[in-house]
Design a protein around this motif. Structure first.
Motif, PDB file in Angstrom:
ATOM      1  N   TYR A  14       0.875  -1.283  -0.002  1.00  0.00           N
ATOM      2  CA  TYR A  14      -0.022  -0.123   0.105  1.00  0.00           C
ATOM      3  C   TYR A  14       0.907   1.127  -0.012  1.00  0.00           C
ATOM      4  CZ  TYR A  14      -3.463   3.237   1.062  1.00  0.00           C
ATOM      5  OH  TYR A  14      -4.583   4.250   0.711  1.00  0.00           O
ATOM      6  N   SER A  15       0.792   2.044  -1.043  1.00  0.00           N
ATOM      7  CA  SER A  15       1.858   2.962  -1.248  1.00  0.00           C
ATOM      8  C   SER A  15       1.923   4.246  -0.523  1.00  0.00           C
ATOM      9  CB  SER A  15       1.930   3.335  -2.934  1.00  0.00           C
ATOM     10  OG  SER A  15       2.405   2.122  -3.503  1.00  0.00           O
ATOM     11  N   TYR A  16       1.961   4.146   0.736  1.00  0.00           N
ATOM     12  CA  TYR A  16       2.319   5.419   1.493  1.00  0.00           C
ATOM     13  C   TYR A  16       3.637   5.064   2.035  1.00  0.00           C
ATOM     14  CZ  TYR A  16      -2.015   7.870   2.274  1.00  0.00           C
ATOM     15  OH  TYR A  16      -3.152   8.752   2.165  1.00  0.00           O
TER      16      TYR A  16
ATOM     17  N   GLU B  57       9.852  -2.443  -3.399  1.00  0.00           N
ATOM     18  CA  GLU B  57      10.724  -3.567  -3.885  1.00  0.00           C
ATOM     19  C   GLU B  57      10.186  -4.659  -3.275  1.00  0.00           C
ATOM     20  OE1 GLU B  57      15.310  -5.143  -4.195  1.00  0.00           O
ATOM     21  OE2 GLU B  57      14.962  -3.192  -3.686  1.00  0.00           O
ATOM     22  N   HIS B  58      10.139  -4.929  -1.912  1.00  0.00           N
ATOM     23  CA  HIS B  58       9.945  -5.905  -1.236  1.00  0.00           C
ATOM     24  C   HIS B  58       8.370  -6.165  -1.018  1.00  0.00           C
ATOM     25  CE1 HIS B  58      14.324  -6.814  -1.085  1.00  0.00           C
ATOM     26  NE2 HIS B  58      14.450  -5.398  -0.675  1.00  0.00           N
ATOM     27  N   GLY B  59       7.546  -5.061  -0.900  1.00  0.00           N
ATOM     28  CA  GLY B  59       6.290  -5.084  -0.353  1.00  0.00           C
ATOM     29  C   GLY B  59       6.119  -4.797   1.190  1.00  0.00           C
ATOM     30  N   ASP B  60       4.967  -4.616   1.450  1.00  0.00           N
ATOM     31  CA  ASP B  60       4.848  -4.245   3.096  1.00  0.00           C
ATOM     32  C   ASP B  60       4.689  -5.543   3.725  1.00  0.00           C
ATOM     33  OD1 ASP B  60       4.595  -1.241   2.872  1.00  0.00           O
ATOM     34  OD2 ASP B  60       2.515  -1.675   2.057  1.00  0.00           O
ATOM     35  N   VAL B  61       4.760  -5.447   4.974  1.00  0.00           N
ATOM     36  CA  VAL B  61       4.635  -6.600   5.897  1.00  0.00           C
ATOM     37  C   VAL B  61       2.630  -6.507   5.928  1.00  0.00           C
ATOM     38  CG1 VAL B  61       4.495  -7.688   8.225  1.00  0.00           C
ATOM     39  CG2 VAL B  61       6.465  -6.589   7.362  1.00  0.00           C
TER      40      VAL B  61
END
Length: 650
Positions: A556-558, A565-569
């Motif tokens: 989620y792009s905040y 690159e790796h994504g959020d948890v």
């Protein structure tokens, strides 16, 4: 003025050109009439024939010119005739002589349009009606501009075709709406033959869009015939009618962010002008920002907007806000190009509804800023701040914002279904454990009088089920949480979208007003976590970036490039929704899964913007989510819910 002329018509053959007639039968009785053989004769009953007119019943006439038309009158019985014209204007006259009706028209510029008048011929016993059409045309060769002051033009004006609208005040300010494009006007020394056209919300360092000039050809107190120089440097003529400041009591929605695609609109900000003494008007009013300050409002970029409640006087159009003085703070630049946060109070001296033109509400306001008490942390000296004296001068403003008319509707709530619509207004001041909670966007209907609202944090670690009772009586929905009762109304946009709006009570006056409306529709229960997969772009929050969800990665792009690159948890919750935490924040405390990180951050009072996206509705590639945000601010933790609309890109 109506004229009636009587003539004795000669015996002419009947020649009718259509129309409708009304015949009276005249009977003559002869007593003691007998036949030669002694019998009684049957009385003779002559039949009257309605008179007629013949000829061409259409006149094309240029303004400031005279045109004549002749019609022929005929009556079989040669009875005296009369002519009548309904709603006959002063510039239309006629004579009736020798069975001829001579019509004469001499219209002015304010008469330019197509006019239709019923014209009748009567013999006193029967009549026939026709339709007379007068097409009054423009006559540019006869244009002779007349002088007019801005004071005479004060108010809002528009043409019936919705191509042009103008508004003026007496402070050399104006508004131009030309084929839907909104602009700000300036002029000098009360002269309107040269108008500067700027962006509507720009007041400093503005790019000049173009020059235009206004010339007045004819006028009355509520009607103008003008020419305006268009973008091609051509004089275009318009017939303008004055808009009344007395608006109807309908409800309107307004969109202050027209450049942001709202599909569907996430919330509804109502404007209403009730004359009921027990209800308050709600309006957005603006005030200017300091120089070099820019707001996020595209059509009000040098202004800040205030949502005010108050009383609207229908007779004068004046609006008196309940809150006359508003505290406000701005970053203000000093002469050394540094800035301090300065405190002010804003006072509105007068606010007046000028009218509604091309579905824009026009508001005239007079206001001023005063210096407030400044922070002890700054060395305040008014002489060291750029443009401060100019900023504090009293100001006048002419504002326009678009309106959309709303329709009150009734949608019965059905047992067993889940709906959207903010059921808990801010006045409830709900708490969820240590969190301050703002939301309740979803609610469920349990039976014909009971419903529930599930409130929870973005990570779903804290949750409570709140119960309410409800009743529906026509368009009114009554809801009670414990001892707190509220009334709601449902309004529909022209697009068909429905919104649930709370009717709240103002604490100061005790009067009711309309709160912000939230979308109201049935939540799709068939959605699963697989429906979330894909890449999305925000449509209602241009600053939020994209959201991307795949089976093994969700972002989620905040967040920063590391998350890109790796994504959020993330975690897929029991209801199928996705919760997100910053990967870099979690890894910085040695937490590598969502629950561990969420617990560690919460217990350590280090909560960093946990988020949750729950899909509520799908329409083609338009996906509507409930966005939950848990965050720490000024040593207080919050949960805030909003509606976000995203465009699914794949």
């Amino acid at each position: 003025m109506k004229q009636k002329l009587l003539i004795l018509a000669g015996c002419l053959a009947l020649s009718a050109c259509g129309g409708s007639s009304n015949n009276d039968l005249s009977s003559i009785t002869s007593s003691n009439n007998t036949s030669s053989n002694g019998g009684t004769n049957t009385p003779q009953v002559p039949v009257n024939t309605a008179p007629t007119l013949s000829g061409i019943f259409t006149i094309d006439a240029k303004a400031k010119s005279q045109y004549d038309l002749v019609l022929n009158a005929q009556d079989k019985e040669s009875d005296p005739l009369s002519i009548s014209i309904e709603n006959q204007p002063d510039w239309l006259s006629y004579t009736l002589e020798n069975n001829q009706v001579k019509l004469s028209v001499s219209p002015d510029f304010l008469d330019i349009e197509t006019h239709t008048y019923p014209i009748s011929v009567s013999d006193g016993k029967a009549s026939t009606s026709y339709e007379l059409t007068v097409n009054v045309l423009d006559n540019p060769q006869a244009w002779a501009p007349i002088d007019i002051s801005a004071a005479e033009l004060t108010g809002a004006w528009e043409d019936k075709q919705q191509h042009l609208a103008l508004a003026f005040n007496q402070q050399e300010q104006g508004i131009l709406i030309e084929n839907g494009e909104l602009s700000r006007l300036e002029y000098q020394n009360d002269a309107l033959d040269k108008l500067w056209v700027y962006e509507h919300g720009c007041i400093s360092d503005c790019n000049l869009k173009r020059f235009t000039g206004l010339q007045l050809i004819a006028k009355t107190s509520d009607k103008l015939y003008i020419t305006l120089t268009n973008k091609h440097n051509e004089n275009q003529a318009y017939m303008l009618h004055k808009s009344s400041s007395v608006l109807n009591e309908k409800k309107y929605a307004h969109n202050l962010y027209p450049d942001i695609t709202l599909y569907p609109n996430r919330t509804l900000e109502l404007t209403s002008l009730p004359t009921d003494e027990q209800r308050l008007t709600t309006l957005h009013i603006r005030s200017h920002l300091p120089k070099r300050a820019i707001s996020g409002h595209s059509i009000h970029k040098h202004y800040t907007l205030h949502y005010l409640k108050g009383v609207y006087d229908k007779a004068s159009g004046e609006f008196t806000p309940s809150k006359a003085v508003i505290p406000y703070s701005f970053p203000f630049f000093s002469n050394s190009s540094e800035f301090d946060e300065l405190h002010f109070t804003l006072s509105y001296d007068k606010i007046r509804i000028v009218g509604k033109i091309q579905n824009h509400l026009i508001i005239q306001s007079d206001y001023s800023y005063q210096l407030g008490t400044q922070s002890e942390y700054i060395n305040f000296d008014p002489n060291k701040y750029q443009n401060l004296s100019e900023f504090l001068r009293p100001k006048s403003d002419l504002m326009a914002y678009p309106l959309i008319e709303l329709t009150e509707v009734t949608t019965p709530l059905e047992v067993g279904k889940k709906y959207t619509g903010k059921m808990a207004p801010p006045q409830l001041n709900w708490a969820l454990g240590e969190y301050k909670y703002i939301g309740a966007i979803e609610f469920s209907i349990i039976d014909d009088s009971t419903g529930t609202v599930l409130i929870e944090t973005a990570g779903k670690s804290v949750k409570e089920l709140r119960t309410f009772t409800y009743s529906q009586n026509g368009v009114e929905l009554s809801v009670s949480f414990d001892d707190n009762s509220y009334k709601y109304a449902q309004y529909s946009m022209p697009s068909g979208e429905t919104f649930l709006v709370a009717q709240l009570t103002d604490e100061t006056s005790g009067k009711t007003y309309d709160n912000i409306g939230y979308q109201h529709y049935e939540v799709d229960k068939t959605i699963t976590s697989a429906d979330y997969l894909g890449t999305y772009r925000h449509m209602t929050n241009v600053y939020a970036g994209n959201m991307s969800i795949s089976p093994n990665k969700a972002t989620y792009s905040y967040q920063g490039p590391y998350e890109e690159e790796h994504g959020d948890v993330f975690k897929i919750q029991a209801d199928g929704s996705y919760s997100f935490l910053s990967r870099s924040a979690c890894h910085s405390i040695g937490a590598y899964d969502f629950d561990t990180c969420n617990t560690s951050l919460t217990e350590g009072n280090l909560l960093i913007s946990a988020k949750n996206m729950k899909l509520l509705k799908r329409e083609n590639n338009i996906y509507t989510f409930k966005y939950s945000h848990s965050f720490l601010y000024n040593e207080q933790v919050y949960v805030h819910e909003l509606i976000y609309v995203l465009n699914k890109l794949d």
